[in-house]
Design an enzyme around this catalytic site. Sequence first.
Site, short mmCIF file in Angstrom:
data_model
loop_
_atom_site.label_atom_id
_atom_site.label_comp_id
_atom_site.label_asym_id
_atom_site.label_seq_id
_atom_site.Cartn_x
_atom_site.Cartn_y
_atom_site.Cartn_z
N GLU A 3 91.09 28.96 45.29
CA GLU A 3 89.71 28.63 44.94
C GLU A 3 88.81 28.91 46.14
O GLU A 3 88.68 28.05 47.04
CB GLU A 3 89.59 27.15 44.57
N GLY A 17 86.38 24.24 36.48
CA GLY A 17 85.61 23.01 36.64
C GLY A 17 84.58 22.87 35.54
O GLY A 17 84.88 22.48 34.40
N GLY A 18 83.36 23.24 35.85
CA GLY A 18 82.22 23.04 34.93
C GLY A 18 82.49 23.50 33.50
O GLY A 18 82.18 22.79 32.54
N GLU A 46 86.81 19.87 47.31
CA GLU A 46 85.91 18.71 47.40
C GLU A 46 86.62 17.55 48.10
O GLU A 46 86.01 16.80 48.85
CB GLU A 46 85.43 18.31 46.00
N SER A 57 83.96 29.08 39.30
CA SER A 57 83.02 29.58 38.29
C SER A 57 83.68 30.44 37.22
O SER A 57 83.12 31.44 36.76
CB SER A 57 81.86 30.31 38.97
N GLY A 79 81.52 25.87 41.59
CA GLY A 79 80.31 25.21 41.13
C GLY A 79 79.03 25.94 41.50
O GLY A 79 77.94 25.38 41.42
N HIS A 95 92.09 19.69 46.51
CA HIS A 95 90.88 20.37 46.03
C HIS A 95 89.86 20.44 47.18
O HIS A 95 89.79 19.53 48.00
CB HIS A 95 90.31 19.60 44.84
N ASN A 108 89.49 20.91 35.38
CA ASN A 108 89.25 19.81 36.32
C ASN A 108 87.95 19.13 35.91
O ASN A 108 86.87 19.69 36.12
CB ASN A 108 89.15 20.39 37.74
N TRP A 109 88.07 17.95 35.34
CA TRP A 109 86.87 17.25 34.83
C TRP A 109 86.12 16.48 35.91
O TRP A 109 85.10 15.86 35.61
CB TRP A 109 87.26 16.33 33.65
N LYS A 110 86.65 16.49 37.11
CA LYS A 110 85.97 15.83 38.24
C LYS A 110 85.52 14.41 37.84
O LYS A 110 86.21 13.74 37.08
CB LYS A 110 84.81 16.69 38.73
C1 PEP Z 1 86.88 23.47 40.51
O1 PEP Z 1 86.30 22.41 40.64
O2 PEP Z 1 88.09 23.54 40.75
C2 PEP Z 1 86.14 24.62 40.05
C3 PEP Z 1 86.71 25.78 40.10
O3 PEP Z 1 84.84 24.38 39.61
P1 PEP Z 1 83.89 25.43 38.84
O4 PEP Z 1 84.73 26.10 37.77
O5 PEP Z 1 82.78 24.61 38.29
O6 PEP Z 1 83.43 26.43 39.87
#
Ligand code: PEP
Length: 253
Positions: free
Chosen positions: A167, A234-235, A97, A213, A173, A95, A9-11
Amino acid sequence: MRTPLIAGNWKMFKTVAEAAAAVRQLGELVSGVTGVDVVVAPTFTAIHAAAQAASGTRIGIAGQNLYWEKEGAFTGEISGGMLKEAGAAWVIIGHSERRALFGETDLTVNRKIGAAFASALTPIVCIGETLDQRERHETFDVLDTQIRQGLEGLTGNDLVRLVIAYEPVWAIGTGRTASPAQAGEAHAHIRTRLRQWFGADAGDQCRILYGGSVKPENIAELIAQPDVDGGLVGGASLDPKGFAEIVRKARPA
Ligand code: PEP
């Protein structure tokens, strides 16, 4: 046998050029890695270029969101058909967010799943508890409500056409990953409910990803849990090398 899936997920990161370059690099890095499905979700503006860069690779492209109407006076929104036309085959829905910052609910998740199916997109449906809810021992109740309401009206045949991403909001994050035992317990609970509510076969076939994470250092122990079928990252998905390492480590033993 569920094929592992690693989705990035590149957000709201990467320009069009950066997204296309990252897809090309990732495509080369994972070209020899079989037995794992790989998806990345760029911003809307980069989907078309990313899909072109992904052509001939094993990378699928996802939208990060969609709206349930086909077209109309819905400023700022995008439909499933538009995502599909731009080259997406997948879409992330609900998601945390989107839920926390943009008012999405299980009801909107439900409508969006229907819209994704109508445009032949595979939904990646996100569920998960907040830290407060976990500390109040409400995790399973929260997951039950999100599954019940988010997947309301769906059949077992529908369930096998979507992916669930567990999640825990407190792990997104934050660098704070759920322990393999915590992830394993939540995934086992979700699988039990899917089997109960959609039939044992559908519940067994549905892929459940862990997100929060995920990094190259922890994917192996997470995916070793019997009901963890991959990761929503994500990151750590922003760097093609690190993301490719996660994909390699997700290969079935
Ligand atoms: C996400 O945004 O779905 C996510 C899991 O982010 P991260 O891996 O950065 O925690």
